[in-house]
Design a protein around this motif. Structure first.
Motif, PDB file in Angstrom:
ATOM      1  N   LEU A  25     115.848  35.678   0.372  1.00  0.00           N
ATOM      2  CA  LEU A  25     116.187  35.147   1.690  1.00  0.00           C
ATOM      3  C   LEU A  25     116.405  36.307   2.664  1.00  0.00           C
ATOM      4  N   HIS A  26     115.480  36.467   3.593  1.00  0.00           N
ATOM      5  CA  HIS A  26     115.468  37.623   4.494  1.00  0.00           C
ATOM      6  C   HIS A  26     116.548  37.536   5.566  1.00  0.00           C
ATOM      7  N   GLY A  27     116.705  38.615   6.309  1.00  0.00           N
ATOM      8  CA  GLY A  27     117.657  38.663   7.411  1.00  0.00           C
ATOM      9  C   GLY A  27     117.068  38.124   8.696  1.00  0.00           C
ATOM     10  N   SER A  28     117.893  38.033   9.744  1.00  0.00           N
ATOM     11  CA  SER A  28     117.441  37.482  11.018  1.00  0.00           C
ATOM     12  C   SER A  28     116.428  38.396  11.695  1.00  0.00           C
ATOM     13  N   GLY A  29     115.442  37.777  12.335  1.00  0.00           N
ATOM     14  CA  GLY A  29     114.390  38.532  12.997  1.00  0.00           C
ATOM     15  C   GLY A  29     113.367  39.112  12.048  1.00  0.00           C
ATOM     16  N   ARG A  30     113.375  38.671  10.800  1.00  0.00           N
ATOM     17  CA  ARG A  30     112.455  39.210   9.783  1.00  0.00           C
ATOM     18  C   ARG A  30     111.519  38.102   9.282  1.00  0.00           C
ATOM     19  N   LYS A  31     110.729  38.438   8.259  1.00  0.00           N
ATOM     20  CA  LYS A  31     109.762  37.489   7.725  1.00  0.00           C
ATOM     21  C   LYS A  31     109.863  37.402   6.207  1.00  0.00           C
ATOM     22  N   GLU A  32     109.066  36.509   5.641  1.00  0.00           N
ATOM     23  CA  GLU A  32     109.221  36.141   4.238  1.00  0.00           C
ATOM     24  C   GLU A  32     108.937  37.261   3.251  1.00  0.00           C
ATOM     25  N   ASP A  33     108.137  38.261   3.637  1.00  0.00           N
ATOM     26  CA  ASP A  33     107.820  39.328   2.677  1.00  0.00           C
ATOM     27  C   ASP A  33     108.804  40.490   2.729  1.00  0.00           C
ATOM     28  N   ASP A  34     109.873  40.351   3.503  1.00  0.00           N
ATOM     29  CA  ASP A  34     110.788  41.464   3.764  1.00  0.00           C
ATOM     30  C   ASP A  34     111.496  41.968   2.512  1.00  0.00           C
ATOM     31  N   LEU A  35     111.790  41.084   1.563  1.00  0.00           N
ATOM     32  CA  LEU A  35     112.561  41.466   0.378  1.00  0.00           C
ATOM     33  C   LEU A  35     111.727  41.527  -0.897  1.00  0.00           C
ATOM     34  N   ILE A  36     110.427  41.420  -0.771  1.00  0.00           N
ATOM     35  CA  ILE A  36     109.579  41.402  -1.967  1.00  0.00           C
ATOM     36  C   ILE A  36     109.743  42.693  -2.778  1.00  0.00           C
TER      37      ILE A  36
END
Length: 207
Positions: free
Chosen positions: A24-35
């Motif tokens: 679950l990413h942070g605000s202003g980010r997208k789904e691949d942010d924590l991959i």
């Protein structure tokens, strides 16, 4: 990919997955942010990365904030209920209750999903968290494993935010560990978030 009202990315390891993870990413980010973080911590995990449903800045968020930056509690509860349906879909696909990994906005909504139904997920890693229910007692979370990773110089959090959530979780019976890293709101340059997450998983034999 689309399911349960969320666009999401699915990252499957070459080997048979040994667990499921919702990132679950942070605000202003997208789904691949924590991959990349998820793969470093869960090398054999099936990684499900949903995109927050709320357009925010140059990306997305999982719930809205008010103009004064306070949490929009009504929207948070509503969006967390929607996310619970996504987590249920992950269980149905994999046969495993997933781990939750949330950063900032994602950590807050992850904590709220745990409060709404702790049985949907196996445990949680909450990076730069904030309580979704600051002035309330949390429901019974007996035995629920949670790791909280706070930044000592986090410019977006008060120094008491993560300790307050940790105490709420402990008072509700959750098996809670709080670690404070010498970093700000972003990632630690020495990959301390990844290292502490792996150590926590190994210590409690959770994975």
């Amino acid at each position: 990919m689309e399911s349960a009202g969320f666009h999401y990315k699915l990252d499957i390891p070459a080997e048979r997955p040994d667990c499921a993870v919702v990132l679950l990413h942070g605000s202003g980010r997208k789904e691949d942010d924590l991959i990349s973080f998820g793969r470093a911590v869960f090398p054999k995990g099936a990684l499900y990365a949903p995109r927050g449903a709320v357009p925010w800045e140059n990306g997305f968020a999982f719930f809205r904030r008010k103009p004064d930056r306070q949490l929009d509690i009504d929207d948070l509860k509503h969006q967390a209920a929607r996310l619970c349906r996504f987590i249920t879909m992950v269980f149905q696909q994999t046969g495993q209750r997933p781990f939750l990994v949330g950063y900032s906005n994602g950590a807050i909504v992850a904590a709220e999903t745990i409060c709404q139904d702790r049985h949907l997920s196996k445990g949680a890693i909450l990076l730069r968290p904030l309580s979704p229910r600051k002035d309330q007692s949390l429901p019974n979370l007996a035995g629920y494993p949670a790791l909280l990773l706070a930044g000592a110089d986090d410019e977006r959090r008060h120094p008491s935010d993560a300790p307050h959530l940790a105490e709420q979780l402990r008072s509700a019976g959750a098996d809670t560990v709080l670690e404070t890293i010498n970093t700000g709101h972003g990632w630690a340059e020495d990959a301390a978030d990844e290292q502490l997450s792996r150590q926590w998983l190994a210590r409690w034999s959770i994975a």
